[in-house]
Design a protein around this motif. Sequence first.
Motif: not given
Length: 180
Positions: A1-12
């Motif tokens: 499961m991808t955590d929220i910090k990673d989601i924002f980093l990947f999206s950036y």
Amino acid sequence: MTDIKDIFLFSYRELKKVRTITTVAMFVALSIILGAFTVPIGNFLKIGFSSLTTVSVGYLFGPIVGSVFGAVTDVVKYAIKPTGPFFPGFTLNAIIAGFIYGSILYKKQVDIKRIFIAEFFVSLFCNILLGTLWLNVLYGKAFIAILPMRALKNIILLPINSFMAFAILKFLEQYKQKIK
């Protein structure tokens, strides 16, 4: 499961890719076209399909790109076809909607429950609460007077929007690698 910090980093990181920018630009154009098919119901209610593009961008590219998409699309739509005065509150709604869709749908498997939750939060915060507040600020209409009809419209449209988003995202899920 991808955590929220990673989601924002990947999206950036998505925001830095040329392919992302060009794909998002096509979604902006599609959103403008779909916006032409908005059906007004009275002075304070309208039904449209351009939110499907926001759902798609959030799913494909995440909350950062979804937020930027929301802001750009709102401003470009207003520049092309102004309807009333420009109000930054509605731009904020578009940013928040892109953020919500991206946060809930990005890098997740498409399922109706997740889409329904995203649609619920967008309907509640962006459409019912903030949208009604912005209409109150802009036109001086009593918040409590227009809230019930806006809430009823969003409650009725919630399952419809969820189903349409589910159908679009299931299609995108099959072709995601080709798009990205």
